[in-house]
Design a protein around this motif. Structure first.
Motif, mmCIF file in Angstrom:
data_model
loop_
_atom_site.group_PDB
_atom_site.id
_atom_site.type_symbol
_atom_site.label_atom_id
_atom_site.label_comp_id
_atom_site.label_asym_id
_atom_site.label_seq_id
_atom_site.Cartn_x
_atom_site.Cartn_y
_atom_site.Cartn_z
ATOM 1 N N ALA A 35 0.827 -1.215 0.000
ATOM 2 C CA ALA A 35 0.000 0.000 0.000
ATOM 3 C C ALA A 35 0.860 1.264 0.000
ATOM 4 C CB ALA A 35 -0.940 -0.003 1.202
ATOM 5 N N LYS A 36 1.993 1.217 0.653
ATOM 6 C CA LYS A 36 2.857 2.402 0.721
ATOM 7 C C LYS A 36 3.359 2.810 -0.669
ATOM 8 C CE LYS A 36 6.823 4.258 3.197
ATOM 9 N NZ LYS A 36 7.886 3.990 4.155
ATOM 10 N N SER A 37 3.838 1.852 -1.439
ATOM 11 C CA SER A 37 4.335 2.159 -2.787
ATOM 12 C C SER A 37 3.244 2.022 -3.854
ATOM 13 C CB SER A 37 5.514 1.249 -3.148
ATOM 14 O OG SER A 37 5.078 -0.094 -3.269
ATOM 15 N N GLN A 38 2.060 1.608 -3.423
ATOM 16 C CA GLN A 38 0.909 1.402 -4.315
ATOM 17 C C GLN A 38 1.284 0.496 -5.483
ATOM 18 O OE1 GLN A 38 -0.416 5.446 -5.213
ATOM 19 N NE2 GLN A 38 -1.899 5.300 -3.545
ATOM 20 N N SER A 39 1.905 -0.638 -5.138
ATOM 21 C CA SER A 39 2.319 -1.571 -6.182
ATOM 22 C C SER A 39 2.124 -3.017 -5.727
ATOM 23 C CB SER A 39 3.775 -1.338 -6.567
ATOM 24 O OG SER A 39 4.624 -1.612 -5.480
ATOM 25 N N LEU A 40 1.986 -3.873 -6.708
ATOM 26 C CA LEU A 40 1.888 -5.309 -6.480
ATOM 27 C C LEU A 40 3.259 -5.886 -6.801
ATOM 28 C CD1 LEU A 40 -0.212 -7.524 -5.742
ATOM 29 C CD2 LEU A 40 -0.589 -7.791 -8.211
ATOM 30 N N LYS A 41 3.899 -6.441 -5.799
ATOM 31 C CA LYS A 41 5.238 -7.010 -5.960
ATOM 32 C C LYS A 41 5.087 -8.521 -6.104
ATOM 33 C CE LYS A 41 7.177 -3.238 -3.309
ATOM 34 N NZ LYS A 41 7.897 -2.533 -4.310
ATOM 35 N N ILE A 42 5.621 -9.044 -7.197
ATOM 36 C CA ILE A 42 5.394 -10.445 -7.554
ATOM 37 C C ILE A 42 6.723 -11.166 -7.722
ATOM 38 C CG2 ILE A 42 4.350 -11.989 -9.263
ATOM 39 C CD1 ILE A 42 2.527 -9.560 -10.029
ATOM 40 N N VAL A 43 6.819 -12.329 -7.100
ATOM 41 C CA VAL A 43 7.989 -13.187 -7.228
ATOM 42 C C VAL A 43 7.496 -14.554 -7.699
ATOM 43 C CG1 VAL A 43 9.917 -14.279 -6.020
ATOM 44 C CG2 VAL A 43 9.177 -11.981 -5.354
ATOM 45 N N THR A 44 8.044 -15.028 -8.815
ATOM 46 C CA THR A 44 7.649 -16.333 -9.366
ATOM 47 C C THR A 44 8.874 -17.221 -9.460
ATOM 48 O OG1 THR A 44 5.836 -15.380 -10.635
ATOM 49 C CG2 THR A 44 6.629 -17.515 -11.350
ATOM 50 N N ARG A 45 8.703 -18.455 -9.003
ATOM 51 C CA ARG A 45 9.768 -19.457 -9.070
ATOM 52 C C ARG A 45 9.351 -20.527 -10.079
ATOM 53 N NH1 ARG A 45 9.818 -17.239 -4.165
ATOM 54 N NH2 ARG A 45 11.815 -16.950 -3.133
ATOM 55 N N VAL A 46 10.239 -20.761 -11.056
ATOM 56 C CA VAL A 46 9.980 -21.728 -12.118
ATOM 57 C C VAL A 46 11.212 -22.610 -12.252
ATOM 58 C CG1 VAL A 46 9.413 -21.999 -14.560
ATOM 59 C CG2 VAL A 46 8.601 -19.991 -13.344
ATOM 60 N N PHE A 47 11.021 -23.914 -12.381
ATOM 61 C CA PHE A 47 12.167 -24.798 -12.574
ATOM 62 C C PHE A 47 12.898 -24.409 -13.850
ATOM 63 C CE2 PHE A 47 9.778 -27.618 -9.697
ATOM 64 C CZ PHE A 47 10.784 -27.866 -8.775
ATOM 65 N N TYR A 48 14.208 -24.249 -13.746
ATOM 66 C CA TYR A 48 15.001 -23.749 -14.870
ATOM 67 C C TYR A 48 14.938 -24.670 -16.080
ATOM 68 C CZ TYR A 48 18.731 -27.052 -13.761
ATOM 69 O OH TYR A 48 19.452 -28.188 -13.541
ATOM 70 N N ASP A 49 14.915 -26.005 -15.876
ATOM 71 C CA ASP A 49 14.894 -26.913 -17.024
ATOM 72 C C ASP A 49 13.569 -26.838 -17.774
ATOM 73 O OD1 ASP A 49 13.752 -28.124 -14.750
ATOM 74 O OD2 ASP A 49 14.207 -30.142 -15.455
ATOM 75 N N ASP A 50 12.467 -26.623 -17.054
ATOM 76 C CA ASP A 50 11.162 -26.479 -17.707
ATOM 77 C C ASP A 50 11.104 -25.174 -18.495
ATOM 78 O OD1 ASP A 50 10.469 -28.828 -16.435
ATOM 79 O OD2 ASP A 50 9.324 -27.842 -14.853
ATOM 80 N N LEU A 51 11.619 -24.106 -17.909
ATOM 81 C CA LEU A 51 11.640 -22.814 -18.590
ATOM 82 C C LEU A 51 12.531 -22.890 -19.834
ATOM 83 C CD1 LEU A 51 10.440 -19.981 -18.259
ATOM 84 C CD2 LEU A 51 12.498 -19.339 -17.003
ATOM 85 N N GLN A 52 13.659 -23.542 -19.707
ATOM 86 C CA GLN A 52 14.555 -23.693 -20.853
ATOM 87 C C GLN A 52 13.875 -24.478 -21.974
ATOM 88 O OE1 GLN A 52 18.847 -24.431 -20.386
ATOM 89 N NE2 GLN A 52 18.442 -26.416 -21.364
ATOM 90 N N LYS A 53 13.192 -25.545 -21.609
ATOM 91 C CA LYS A 53 12.529 -26.367 -22.630
ATOM 92 C C LYS A 53 11.459 -25.567 -23.378
ATOM 93 C CE LYS A 53 10.551 -30.853 -23.498
ATOM 94 N NZ LYS A 53 10.329 -32.189 -23.025
ATOM 95 N N VAL A 54 10.672 -24.778 -22.643
ATOM 96 C CA VAL A 54 9.625 -23.990 -23.300
ATOM 97 C C VAL A 54 10.243 -22.896 -24.172
ATOM 98 C CG1 VAL A 54 9.037 -22.160 -21.631
ATOM 99 C CG2 VAL A 54 7.247 -23.219 -22.951
ATOM 100 N N PHE A 55 11.326 -22.286 -23.733
ATOM 101 C CA PHE A 55 12.004 -21.263 -24.540
ATOM 102 C C PHE A 55 12.592 -21.878 -25.810
ATOM 103 C CE2 PHE A 55 13.087 -17.965 -21.002
ATOM 104 C CZ PHE A 55 11.730 -17.708 -20.864
ATOM 105 N N GLN A 56 13.173 -23.059 -25.687
ATOM 106 C CA GLN A 56 13.745 -23.724 -26.858
ATOM 107 C C GLN A 56 12.657 -24.118 -27.853
ATOM 108 O OE1 GLN A 56 16.150 -26.845 -25.104
ATOM 109 N NE2 GLN A 56 17.918 -25.486 -24.887
ATOM 110 N N GLU A 57 11.497 -24.497 -27.353
ATOM 111 C CA GLU A 57 10.366 -24.842 -28.226
ATOM 112 C C GLU A 57 9.781 -23.602 -28.907
ATOM 113 O OE1 GLU A 57 8.548 -27.794 -28.931
ATOM 114 O OE2 GLU A 57 10.222 -28.924 -28.073
ATOM 115 N N ARG A 58 9.636 -22.519 -28.145
ATOM 116 C CA ARG A 58 8.966 -21.318 -28.648
ATOM 117 C C ARG A 58 9.868 -20.374 -29.430
ATOM 118 N NH1 ARG A 58 5.094 -18.073 -26.288
ATOM 119 N NH2 ARG A 58 3.262 -19.316 -25.989
ATOM 120 N N TYR A 59 11.110 -20.203 -28.997
ATOM 121 C CA TYR A 59 11.940 -19.132 -29.527
ATOM 122 C C TYR A 59 13.186 -19.609 -30.283
ATOM 123 C CZ TYR A 59 9.066 -16.644 -26.092
ATOM 124 O OH TYR A 59 8.021 -16.165 -25.358
#
Length: 168
Positions: A35-59
């Motif tokens: 509320a002080k900074s009027q912002s939503l602070k978001i932290v997401t944890r994703v397994f690196y191998d899954d993220l890598q696989k999706v990036f390799q498939e998509r990009y």
């Protein structure tokens, strides 16, 4: 090796192989309204191998989600992917997310995002379809916290949106 020993060996090893081949697909997101900074602070944890696989498939097949890869390029891919798969709506209006960066942990990548200029927060919705297009069994856990209101959600392909309504 006699037949009984071979059969016993197969009976012991086969279930172990099946167990180790099984993989769980999930991410965890923590979203806190400040509320002080009027912002939503978001932290997401994703397994690196899954993220890598999706990036390799998509990009690009050459993308590596680790310290050996150009971190500025990697941040560009993460930002682009989150903008497509992670939608935040505040008080009924879709809002832009600001990707702040990432850090590497042992098994996962920690991504930092912020949604700014949130005045008079009444509802927040997070649609999180990260990795769901590549992994049908993907589960995304979302913890939302604003003021004294806290709620957790388990998102799936069939139910990919978390909504937190604040009491007035």
């Amino acid at each position: 090796m006699n037949f009984k020993k071979l059969l016993l060996l197969i009976a012991v090893i086969l279930p172990l192989c099946a167990f180790t081949a099984h993989k769980y697909y999930f991410s965890v997101t923590q979203a806190d309204y400040d509320a002080k900074s009027q912002s939503l602070k978001i932290v997401t944890r994703v397994f690196y191998d899954d993220l890598q696989k999706v990036f390799q498939e998509r990009y690009d097949k050459s993308i590596r989600v680790d310290a050996s890869y150009d971190q500025q390029k990697l941040d560009g891919y993460i930002k682009r992917y989150f903008e497509q798969k992670f939608i935040v709506t505040v008080n009924g209006e879709e809002r832009s997310i600001h990707y702040l960066g990432h850090k590497d942990e042992v098994d996962y990548v920690v991504c930092f995002i912020e949604v700014e200029n949130i005045k008079n927060l009444k509802t927040v919705s997070i649609e999180n379809t990260l990795l769901m297009d590549l992994f049908p069994d993907q589960k995304n856990v979302v913890h939302l916290h604003a003021g004294t209101t806290k709620k957790s959600f388990l998102l799936t392909r069939e139910n990919d949106k978390a909504v937190l309504k604040l009491s007035e």
